[in-house]
Scaffold this active site. Sequence first.
Site, PDB file in Angstrom:
ATOM      1  N   THR A 133       0.826  -1.207   0.000  1.00  0.00           N
ATOM      2  CA  THR A 133       0.000   0.000   0.000  1.00  0.00           C
ATOM      3  C   THR A 133       0.862   1.260   0.000  1.00  0.00           C
ATOM      4  OG1 THR A 133      -1.571   1.268   1.362  1.00  0.00           O
ATOM      5  CG2 THR A 133      -0.103  -0.223   2.520  1.00  0.00           C
ATOM      6  N   ASP A 134       0.274   2.351  -0.472  1.00  0.00           N
ATOM      7  CA  ASP A 134       0.971   3.634  -0.393  1.00  0.00           C
ATOM      8  C   ASP A 134       1.052   4.162   1.033  1.00  0.00           C
ATOM      9  OD1 ASP A 134      -1.727   4.262  -0.092  1.00  0.00           O
ATOM     10  OD2 ASP A 134      -1.793   5.702  -1.739  1.00  0.00           O
ATOM     11  N   GLU A 135       0.257   3.606   1.941  1.00  0.00           N
ATOM     12  CA  GLU A 135       0.220   4.131   3.311  1.00  0.00           C
ATOM     13  C   GLU A 135       1.528   3.913   4.064  1.00  0.00           C
ATOM     14  OE1 GLU A 135      -3.327   3.724   5.626  1.00  0.00           O
ATOM     15  OE2 GLU A 135      -4.523   3.228   3.858  1.00  0.00           O
ATOM     16  N   TYR A 159      -2.062  -0.394  11.000  1.00  0.00           N
ATOM     17  CA  TYR A 159      -2.179  -1.063   9.700  1.00  0.00           C
ATOM     18  C   TYR A 159      -0.963  -0.796   8.822  1.00  0.00           C
ATOM     19  CZ  TYR A 159      -3.281  -1.381   4.745  1.00  0.00           C
ATOM     20  OH  TYR A 159      -3.206  -1.617   3.401  1.00  0.00           O
ATOM     21  N   SER A 162       2.253  -2.374  10.016  1.00  0.00           N
ATOM     22  CA  SER A 162       2.334  -3.817   9.777  1.00  0.00           C
ATOM     23  C   SER A 162       2.619  -4.117   8.309  1.00  0.00           C
ATOM     24  CB  SER A 162       1.045  -4.514  10.230  1.00  0.00           C
ATOM     25  OG  SER A 162      -0.063  -4.144   9.432  1.00  0.00           O
ATOM     26  N   LYS A 163       2.073  -3.307   7.411  1.00  0.00           N
ATOM     27  CA  LYS A 163       2.376  -3.498   5.992  1.00  0.00           C
ATOM     28  C   LYS A 163       3.822  -3.096   5.683  1.00  0.00           C
ATOM     29  CE  LYS A 163       0.188  -4.667   2.992  1.00  0.00           C
ATOM     30  NZ  LYS A 163       0.001  -6.037   2.401  1.00  0.00           N
ATOM     31  N   ARG A 223      -6.815  11.391  -1.342  1.00  0.00           N
ATOM     32  CA  ARG A 223      -6.305  10.089  -1.733  1.00  0.00           C
ATOM     33  C   ARG A 223      -6.223  10.010  -3.253  1.00  0.00           C
ATOM     34  NH1 ARG A 223      -5.512  10.611   2.850  1.00  0.00           N
ATOM     35  NH2 ARG A 223      -6.076   9.272   4.610  1.00  0.00           N
ATOM     36  N   ASN A 258     -11.799  13.534   0.060  1.00  0.00           N
ATOM     37  CA  ASN A 258     -12.895  12.629   0.387  1.00  0.00           C
ATOM     38  C   ASN A 258     -14.264  13.258   0.160  1.00  0.00           C
ATOM     39  OD1 ASN A 258     -11.124  10.622   1.065  1.00  0.00           O
ATOM     40  ND2 ASN A 258     -11.378  10.820   3.276  1.00  0.00           N
ATOM     41  N   GLY A 292      -4.804  10.111  14.257  1.00  0.00           N
ATOM     42  CA  GLY A 292      -3.662   9.970  13.359  1.00  0.00           C
ATOM     43  C   GLY A 292      -4.014   9.878  11.890  1.00  0.00           C
TER      44      GLY A 292
END
Length: 356
Positions: A133-135, A159, A162-163, A223, A258, A292
Amino acid sequence: MTIIVTGGAGFIGGNFVLDWIATTGEPVVNLDKLTYAGNLETLKSLEGDSRHTFVEGDICDRALVDSLLATHRPRAIVHFAAESHVDRSIHGPGEFVRTNVEGTFTLLEAARAYWNGLEGQAKADFRFHHVSTDEVYGSLGPNDPPFTETNTYEPNSPYSASKAASDHLVRAWHHTYGLPVTTSNCSNNYGPYHFPEKLIPLMIANALAGKPLPIYGDGQQIRDWLYVTDHCSAIRTILAKGKVGEVYNVGGWNEKPNIDIVKTIIALLDELKPSAEGSYARLITYVTDRPGHDRRYAIDARKIERELGWKPAETFETGIRKTVQWYLDNQDWVQNVLSGAYRDWVAKNYAGREAV
């Protein structure tokens, strides 16, 4: 010729399995734990198709993974399986560490043992493709250039952390053991079969049900949006032409706040499924932002275009219209997904977020 896909009953994985079989005709062994986001109804069109073998199981189960590799002798593993929702990671980070970190480690070790047992062309051709992911890159300021493959990792949620850890493991297994890996970091996906906890399907489902459309904070979080079948074609391209050890950022060149996404969905629903009570815009409700919350993500996808010749086929305008129409045409799928567990999750996540 067979590939193993992990997480192939989830949103992106399920779309990939459907796309792969339709496009290549090559058999898929689909390993999925069938957590809340795994849905076999997504794969209903493959019932009775000998090219699709579904296995319910956990990527952390080394014996199972070893057995599948020994039995099916795949030429590639495409690794989608992950816990992927930021809000859920805030409420329960342990599952994210287990699946995304420990699960990826288990797969890498099983793949390494299997690959070491291959010979000749089969060993040279084998690939382990990791979908990320880009995150992992953190958050961008309003004037910062989009993320490239050389950006520093700065994950801000359980998340994304962890990625990021899983990405580092994949890189290390290549550099330390020689495992032939590729990695892709994608922007926000949208399209058919998306579980209705993420922004776009949640807004569609809530609007049709006459429920509030909850917008975090001021709705100006930006996004980059990627139509899911474009993501599938990018992964096919990387498997076919990608350089071992390389990372490819995959984006849709569609940066949108968004609130603009929600207003676009409202305009399409007002056109395609008008409400007797007036525009769905009446349902917009601003709620307290999540902890966050990254302000902006954007992907620079020039490397994959330059080196592999891939670029997205859909604009946001074409992709979002297809997506809204799909949800209108597939309400049975949506209603079956909206289980008690899903409703409990939505209540838990939004109960403490008063309107602002």
